[in-house]
Write an enzyme that holds these catalytic residues in place. Structure first.
Site, PDB file in Angstrom:
ATOM      1  N   TYR A   1       0.834  -1.205   0.000  1.00  0.00           N
ATOM      2  CA  TYR A   1       0.000   0.000   0.000  1.00  0.00           C
ATOM      3  C   TYR A   1       0.867   1.254   0.000  1.00  0.00           C
ATOM      4  O   TYR A   1       2.072   1.196   0.223  1.00  0.00           O
ATOM      5  CB  TYR A   1      -0.939   0.006   1.210  1.00  0.00           C
ATOM      6  CG  TYR A   1      -0.273   0.375   2.523  1.00  0.00           C
ATOM      7  CD1 TYR A   1       0.539  -0.533   3.204  1.00  0.00           C
ATOM      8  CD2 TYR A   1      -0.426   1.650   3.074  1.00  0.00           C
ATOM      9  CE1 TYR A   1       1.157  -0.189   4.392  1.00  0.00           C
ATOM     10  CE2 TYR A   1       0.186   2.000   4.271  1.00  0.00           C
ATOM     11  CZ  TYR A   1       0.977   1.071   4.929  1.00  0.00           C
ATOM     12  OH  TYR A   1       1.602   1.424   6.093  1.00  0.00           O
TER      13      TYR A   1
ATOM     14  N   ARG B   1       8.062   3.663  -5.025  1.00  0.00           N
ATOM     15  CA  ARG B   1       8.222   2.750  -3.886  1.00  0.00           C
ATOM     16  C   ARG B   1       7.150   1.664  -3.903  1.00  0.00           C
ATOM     17  O   ARG B   1       7.414   0.511  -3.572  1.00  0.00           O
ATOM     18  CB  ARG B   1       8.171   3.537  -2.571  1.00  0.00           C
ATOM     19  CG  ARG B   1       8.400   2.647  -1.346  1.00  0.00           C
ATOM     20  CD  ARG B   1       8.492   3.432  -0.052  1.00  0.00           C
ATOM     21  NE  ARG B   1       7.229   4.069   0.295  1.00  0.00           N
ATOM     22  CZ  ARG B   1       7.069   4.886   1.331  1.00  0.00           C
ATOM     23  NH1 ARG B   1       8.093   5.170   2.119  1.00  0.00           N
ATOM     24  NH2 ARG B   1       5.887   5.431   1.590  1.00  0.00           N
TER      25      ARG B   1
ATOM     26  N   ARG C   1      -8.474 -20.060  -0.860  1.00  0.00           N
ATOM     27  CA  ARG C   1      -7.440 -19.894   0.167  1.00  0.00           C
ATOM     28  C   ARG C   1      -6.396 -21.012   0.127  1.00  0.00           C
ATOM     29  O   ARG C   1      -6.725 -22.185   0.216  1.00  0.00           O
ATOM     30  CB  ARG C   1      -8.092 -19.830   1.548  1.00  0.00           C
ATOM     31  CG  ARG C   1      -7.093 -19.488   2.647  1.00  0.00           C
ATOM     32  CD  ARG C   1      -7.751 -19.328   4.006  1.00  0.00           C
ATOM     33  NE  ARG C   1      -6.757 -18.920   4.998  1.00  0.00           N
ATOM     34  CZ  ARG C   1      -5.939 -19.778   5.618  1.00  0.00           C
ATOM     35  NH1 ARG C   1      -6.023 -21.062   5.369  1.00  0.00           N
ATOM     36  NH2 ARG C   1      -5.049 -19.327   6.482  1.00  0.00           N
TER      37      ARG C   1
ATOM     38  N   HIS D   1      -1.876 -20.998   1.021  1.00  0.00           N
ATOM     39  CA  HIS D   1      -0.744 -20.102   1.297  1.00  0.00           C
ATOM     40  C   HIS D   1       0.109 -19.814   0.054  1.00  0.00           C
ATOM     41  O   HIS D   1       0.513 -18.679  -0.174  1.00  0.00           O
ATOM     42  CB  HIS D   1       0.156 -20.679   2.390  1.00  0.00           C
ATOM     43  CG  HIS D   1      -0.436 -20.582   3.766  1.00  0.00           C
ATOM     44  ND1 HIS D   1      -1.646 -21.128   4.102  1.00  0.00           N
ATOM     45  CD2 HIS D   1       0.021 -19.991   4.891  1.00  0.00           C
ATOM     46  CE1 HIS D   1      -1.912 -20.892   5.370  1.00  0.00           C
ATOM     47  NE2 HIS D   1      -0.913 -20.195   5.877  1.00  0.00           N
TER      48      HIS D   1
ATOM     49  N   LYS E   1       6.544  -1.989   2.035  1.00  0.00           N
ATOM     50  CA  LYS E   1       5.345  -1.346   2.612  1.00  0.00           C
ATOM     51  C   LYS E   1       4.166  -2.311   2.452  1.00  0.00           C
ATOM     52  O   LYS E   1       3.312  -2.160   1.579  1.00  0.00           O
ATOM     53  CB  LYS E   1       5.084   0.017   1.960  1.00  0.00           C
ATOM     54  CG  LYS E   1       4.244   0.940   2.853  1.00  0.00           C
ATOM     55  CD  LYS E   1       4.369   2.373   2.430  1.00  0.00           C
ATOM     56  CE  LYS E   1       3.366   3.297   3.103  1.00  0.00           C
ATOM     57  NZ  LYS E   1       3.454   3.397   4.544  1.00  0.00           N
TER      58      LYS E   1
ATOM     59  N   GLU F   1      12.626   2.570  14.004  1.00  0.00           N
ATOM     60  CA  GLU F   1      11.710   3.594  13.497  1.00  0.00           C
ATOM     61  C   GLU F   1      10.450   3.608  14.354  1.00  0.00           C
ATOM     62  O   GLU F   1      10.282   2.782  15.249  1.00  0.00           O
ATOM     63  CB  GLU F   1      11.360   3.329  12.032  1.00  0.00           C
ATOM     64  CG  GLU F   1      10.625   2.022  11.809  1.00  0.00           C
ATOM     65  CD  GLU F   1      10.227   1.774  10.361  1.00  0.00           C
ATOM     66  OE1 GLU F   1      10.162   2.715   9.557  1.00  0.00           O
ATOM     67  OE2 GLU F   1       9.955   0.598  10.033  1.00  0.00           O
TER      68      GLU F   1
ATOM     69  N   LEU G   1      11.269   1.219   6.968  1.00  0.00           N
ATOM     70  CA  LEU G   1      10.718   1.687   5.702  1.00  0.00           C
ATOM     71  C   LEU G   1      11.459   2.982   5.353  1.00  0.00           C
ATOM     72  O   LEU G   1      11.557   3.877   6.204  1.00  0.00           O
ATOM     73  CB  LEU G   1       9.213   1.966   5.847  1.00  0.00           C
ATOM     74  CG  LEU G   1       8.562   2.412   4.541  1.00  0.00           C
ATOM     75  CD1 LEU G   1       8.361   1.216   3.620  1.00  0.00           C
ATOM     76  CD2 LEU G   1       7.233   3.098   4.796  1.00  0.00           C
TER      77      LEU G   1
HETATM   78  N1  PDD Z   1       3.156   5.251   7.303  1.00  0.00           N
HETATM   79  N2  PDD Z   1       7.825   3.786   8.752  1.00  0.00           N
HETATM   80  C1  PDD Z   1       6.655   3.137   8.804  1.00  0.00           C
HETATM   81  C2  PDD Z   1       6.598   1.818   9.494  1.00  0.00           C
HETATM   82  C3  PDD Z   1       5.505   3.716   8.202  1.00  0.00           C
HETATM   83  O1  PDD Z   1       4.331   3.057   8.246  1.00  0.00           O
HETATM   84  C4  PDD Z   1       5.598   4.985   7.592  1.00  0.00           C
HETATM   85  C5  PDD Z   1       4.424   5.642   6.925  1.00  0.00           C
HETATM   86  C6  PDD Z   1       6.846   5.624   7.578  1.00  0.00           C
HETATM   87  C7  PDD Z   1       7.038   6.967   6.942  1.00  0.00           C
HETATM   88  O2  PDD Z   1       6.970   6.873   5.534  1.00  0.00           O
HETATM   89  P1  PDD Z   1       6.488   8.096   4.618  1.00  0.00           P
HETATM   90  O3  PDD Z   1       7.305   9.284   5.011  1.00  0.00           O
HETATM   91  O4  PDD Z   1       6.791   7.642   3.246  1.00  0.00           O
HETATM   92  O5  PDD Z   1       5.033   8.278   4.895  1.00  0.00           O
HETATM   93  C8  PDD Z   1       7.942   4.987   8.152  1.00  0.00           C
HETATM   94  C9  PDD Z   1       2.005   5.668   6.555  1.00  0.00           C
HETATM   95  C10 PDD Z   1       1.819   7.112   6.481  1.00  0.00           C
HETATM   96  C11 PDD Z   1       0.785   4.934   7.070  1.00  0.00           C
HETATM   97  O6  PDD Z   1       0.917   3.753   7.344  1.00  0.00           O
HETATM   98  O7  PDD Z   1      -0.276   5.527   7.167  1.00  0.00           O
END
Ligand code: PDD
Length: 289
Positions: free
Chosen positions: A32, A51, A99, A101, A145, A177, A201
């Site tokens: 996403y 990305r 379903r 895996h 992501k 993070e 991320l």
């Molecule tokens: N989240 N790290 C994680 C685990 C994240 O889920 C996000 C962003 C970031 C920051 O990434 P960016 O600057 O590209 O938004 C870092 C989004 C906003 C969300 O899950 O809603």
């Protein structure tokens, strides 16, 4: 009537039905993105969509559109829904199949949805937020992501229960993070943030911030730092698409620096606002409260 995108077509949201055996629903098998909209324009959309395609390719989902094609579709969606300040959320799952895996056969196509949400823009100088620290229990491919966010939501819930905005995660005493953001510290005027490895991320806001540091002459290092470094830092910054450049002024009940947003953070916030205006036009007068 609110519109959304289903598999590349703009449709009425009320007409859209998701399948029970969508692999996103059953396995979190998909990727996403969240893109910010300022002044009706998409911010850093090329970076987000690049990305997205990279994340998909890391789990062998083939997105049948180019960055330009998705961008054009999202622009149409934002215009149709008349969004001035907000976000667009989009996801691609591996598709619908009984379903099992293992991956379905290659004729199963990804399911792609996107929808918008109104989010106010409150200007550059956001006040400080509080955070907790928490062990990072996630898998070892945090660079993807992915829709699998259990570790992230459990961490965020702990923060919410503590009355805090973010949970700052650490592995073996090293800060990785936030639960939905990247974390940086400022020590003696220098910024430090976790390198873009498999453990975080590589946030788009993080990347814009590092470019800003270069332009402002703020030196930075993409280097791991410890929990002790975090607590002793002069300033702590959280960055994400939704939080933008957010000062963290207290962690685990302890003040960071003076307990107020620091001078380097303020400089970066101002420059980030200027970058928004460079890409999306003048926004000061249209700030939504
Ligand atoms: N989240 N790290 C994680 C685990 C994240 O889920 C996000 C962003 C970031 C920051 O990434 P960016 O600057 O590209 O938004 C870092 C989004 C906003 C969300 O899950 O809603």
């Amino acid at each position: 009537m609110e519109k959304m995108i289903l598999n590349g077509e703009i449709r009425n949201r009320s007409e859209i039905k998701m399948e029970l055996e969508d692999r996103g629903y059953q396995f979190g098998d998909g990727v996403y993105e969240v893109i910010r909209i300022y002044n009706g324009k998409l911010f850093t959309s090329e970076m987000h969509l690049t990305r997205l395609i990279e994340s998909a390719s890391k789990i062998s989902i083939n997105i049948p559109y180019t960055v330009g094609e998705i961008e054009a579709q999202l622009k149409d969606l934002v215009a149709e829904n008349e969004i001035t300040f907000g976000t667009v959320y989009m996801q691609f799952t591996r598709g619908v199949s009984p379903r099992n895996h293992a991956f379905p056969s290659t004729d199963v196509t990804p399911v792609y949805v996107a929808y918008t949400k109104e989010v106010p823009y409150n200007g550059a100088l956001k006040p400080g937020a509080k955070a907790i620290t928490i062990e990072d229990i996630r898998w070892l491919r945090c660079d993807i992501k992915s829709l699998n966010l259990l570790g992230n939501i459990l961490a965020k819930q702990k923060a919410a229960e503590a009355g805090c905005f973010e949970a700052i995660q650490h592995r073996d005493n090293m800060v990785t993070e936030g639960s939905s953001s990247n974390i940086s510290i400022i020590v003696n005027g220098e910024l430090k943030t976790h390198p873009a490895t498999n453990l975080i991320l590589n946030g788009i806001t993080r990347q814009v911030m590092l470019k800003i540091c270069k332009d402002l002459g703020v030196s930075y290092q993409e280097e791991v730092f410890t929990l002790e470094d975090l607590m002793a830092a002069d300033e702590v910054i959280m960055t994400s698409t939704t939080a933008e450049i957010m000062p963290i002024t207290a962690i685990d009940g302890q003040s960071i620096g003076s307990g107020e947003p620091g001078t380097v953070t303020r400089q970066i916030q101002q420059a980030f606002h200027a970058e928004i205006e460079r890409q999306c036009g003048h926004v000061i007068e249209s700030i939504v409260k």
